[in-house]
Design an enzyme around this catalytic site. Structure first.
Site, short mmCIF file in Angstrom:
data_model
loop_
_atom_site.label_atom_id
_atom_site.label_comp_id
_atom_site.label_asym_id
_atom_site.label_seq_id
_atom_site.Cartn_x
_atom_site.Cartn_y
_atom_site.Cartn_z
N ARG A 47 1.98 6.25 16.58
CA ARG A 47 1.49 7.20 15.57
C ARG A 47 1.91 8.64 15.82
O ARG A 47 2.35 9.33 14.89
CB ARG A 47 -0.03 7.08 15.40
CG ARG A 47 -0.49 5.67 15.04
CD ARG A 47 0.25 5.12 13.82
NE ARG A 47 -0.11 3.75 13.49
CZ ARG A 47 0.75 2.82 13.15
NH1 ARG A 47 2.05 3.09 13.10
NH2 ARG A 47 0.36 1.60 12.84
N SER A 98 -3.59 -8.69 8.97
CA SER A 98 -3.03 -7.35 8.93
C SER A 98 -2.28 -7.17 10.25
O SER A 98 -2.86 -7.30 11.32
CB SER A 98 -4.17 -6.34 8.79
OG SER A 98 -3.72 -5.09 9.21
N ASP A 130 -5.85 4.59 12.83
CA ASP A 130 -4.54 5.19 12.56
C ASP A 130 -4.63 6.46 11.72
O ASP A 130 -3.90 7.42 11.94
CB ASP A 130 -3.61 4.16 11.91
CG ASP A 130 -3.14 3.13 12.92
OD1 ASP A 130 -3.05 3.47 14.12
OD2 ASP A 130 -2.85 1.99 12.53
N ASP A 157 0.81 -1.22 0.00
CA ASP A 157 0.00 0.00 0.00
C ASP A 157 0.84 1.27 0.00
O ASP A 157 0.62 2.16 -0.82
CB ASP A 157 -0.95 0.02 1.20
CG ASP A 157 -2.12 -0.94 0.99
OD1 ASP A 157 -2.59 -1.06 -0.16
OD2 ASP A 157 -2.55 -1.58 1.96
N1 ARG Z 1 -6.70 -1.68 16.78
C1 ARG Z 1 -5.40 -1.25 17.15
C2 ARG Z 1 -5.31 0.25 17.29
O1 ARG Z 1 -6.18 0.92 16.80
C3 ARG Z 1 -4.33 -1.77 16.23
C4 ARG Z 1 -4.48 -1.47 14.79
C5 ARG Z 1 -3.23 -1.89 14.12
N2 ARG Z 1 -3.32 -2.29 12.79
C6 ARG Z 1 -3.34 -3.55 12.36
N3 ARG Z 1 -3.07 -3.74 11.11
N4 ARG Z 1 -3.56 -4.56 13.11
O2 ARG Z 1 -4.41 0.76 17.90
#
Ligand code: ARG
Length: 400
Positions: free
Chosen positions: A97, A177, A126, A16
């Site tokens: 982040r 993911s 994110d 991506d």
């Molecule tokens: N749900 C978690 C958060 O919002 C992790 C998201 C991370 N991404 C993933 N591809 N699992 O912090």
């Protein structure tokens, strides 16, 4: 006229973010894309990632190791706040982040870019964290999120990339993911989308299955100074060394797995698997040390703050006035939180079996049931009379 002239793109090396490079230039008229890959201790080899960005059309490809800053300035404050989203998730992904946003904004200033970009889709948390953190650090900078708008399926994304020389993933890409850094792994999608199905063992990497953990317990001592973990088994460690060491000890004993359905900010419930061995243990140990060293009113008041603090991290408000005011409260609350916690690791459990501190408020002469007892038992009677007075007056009134 394109959407921006020069863009700094947060880059991971995945399909991506790689496709974002030609997409920004071909579809959105961007003249120059500079990529920035953050090293957060995720263990990827970053040189191939740096070269891949150049092969995908970036003019400059930057790699920045921010692992030490990540642990010291992002994870440690979260530990002091005992920050667990919805009481369970230690926020490994969410904490990264704001730091990535910060280095994007810094790179944009350094290279004279008029926008920054990221590869987040429109369904997750994110995108919110990046956009809000960037706006907070530089409200004049544009934020571009191609993957939020391009509407391509996985196959279409790969096909689009191939037109511009971006190789499709060699191995059959994982059905999951996964986001990963030194603080932990977050895994979603694939079979995990069925909230009833048990996660297959293959989703885990930082933690051992209970069946494979040692039969004998491991005892480990964790020392804190003013709320910051500083040593393991009496050995002073840097923040990064300390997290690495505890990931190994706790993970090796099957500690740190979390399987939960959580509430995303965008309104969706998602099933997520987390592994965060060091963070889970550090928050548990830190909380225990607070119970030894904080007065009851401070400890109880802080619990309410902690929940707000965790939510703010999750919801992308790291750089915000309330968060900074809460930081001041939490920092001040930690002045006495120094001491050592003894943890027994065994078969998926981290059990706190001892604690000590020069600032301990635990007074054995008050607590004891032996004849060393110093507590004034007679004083209890008058105290209870006054404490119970409103209840007694009320009861007289209605029960007579
Ligand atoms: N749900 C978690 C958060 O919002 C992790 C998201 C991370 N991404 C993933 N591809 N699992 O912090």
């Amino acid at each position: 006229m394109g959407r921006a002239n020069k863009v700094v793109l947060a880059y991971s090396g995945g399909v991506d973010t790689s496709v974002c490079i030609p997409y920004l230039m071909q579809e959105w008229g961007v003249k120059e894309v500079i990529t920035l890959a953050a090293d957060l201790g995720q263990g990827d080899e970053l040189e191939p990632i740096r070269l891949k960005a150049l092969a995908s059309g970036a003019t400059i490809s930057l790699v920045q190791d921010v692992t030490a800053e990540f642990v010291k300035d992002y994870a440690f404050p979260a530990i002091q706040a005992n920050a667990l989203y919805e009481n369970r998730y230690p926020l490994a992904t969410a904490l990264a982040r704001p730091l990535i946003a910060k280095i994007l904004v810094e790179a944009a200033a350094e290279y004279g870019a008029d926008a920054v970009a990221h590869g987040c889709t429109g369904k997750g948390n994110d995108q919110v964290r990046f956009d809000v953190a960037i706006a907070s650090l530089n409200p004049n900078l544009k934020v571009l999120a191609p993957a939020r708008e391009w509407g391509m399926s996985r196959e279409q994304t790969i096909a689009y990339g191939e037109k511009f020389g971006i190789p499709s993933p060699v191995k059959k890409s994982s059905p999951y993911s996964i986001d990963r850094n030194i603080l932990g792994r977050s895994v979603e999608a694939g079979v995990l989308e069925d909230a009833w199905s048990e996660p297959p063992e293959e989703v885990y990497d930082f933690t051992k299955a209970i069946a494979d953990t040692p039969n004998e317990p491991t005892y480990t001592e964790i020392t804190f100074e003013q709320g910051n973990p500083v040593a393991v088994d009496g050995k002073a460690l840097s923040p990064v060394e300390l997290i690495t060491e505890l990931n190994a000890i706790a993970g090796g004993n099957g500690v740190g797995r979390i399987d939960m359905v959580e509430n995303r900010l965008v309104g969706i419930k998602s099933r997520e698997i987390y592994e965060s061995p060091a963070m889970v243990v550090l928050i548990q140990a830190h909380r225990d040390l607070e119970s030894l060293t904080l007065t009851s009113d401070l400890a109880q008041y802080k619990r309410g703050i902690e929940d707000t603090y965790a939510k703010m991290i999750y919801n992308g408000l790291w750089y915000s006035p309330l968060k900074s005011a809460l930081d001041a409260f939490i920092k001040d609350s930690q002045t006495q939180v120094s001491g050592t916690i003894r943890v027994k690791f065994h078969k998926g459990n981290a059990i706190i079996v001892g604690r000590k501190s020069v600032n301990s408020l635990y007074n054995e002469e008050l607590a004891t049931y032996t004849d060393a007892d110093q507590f004034d038992h007679k004083a209890a009677e008058g105290f209870i009379y006054i404490w119970g007075l409103p209840t007694r007056v009320w009861s007289q009134k209605i029960r007579g």
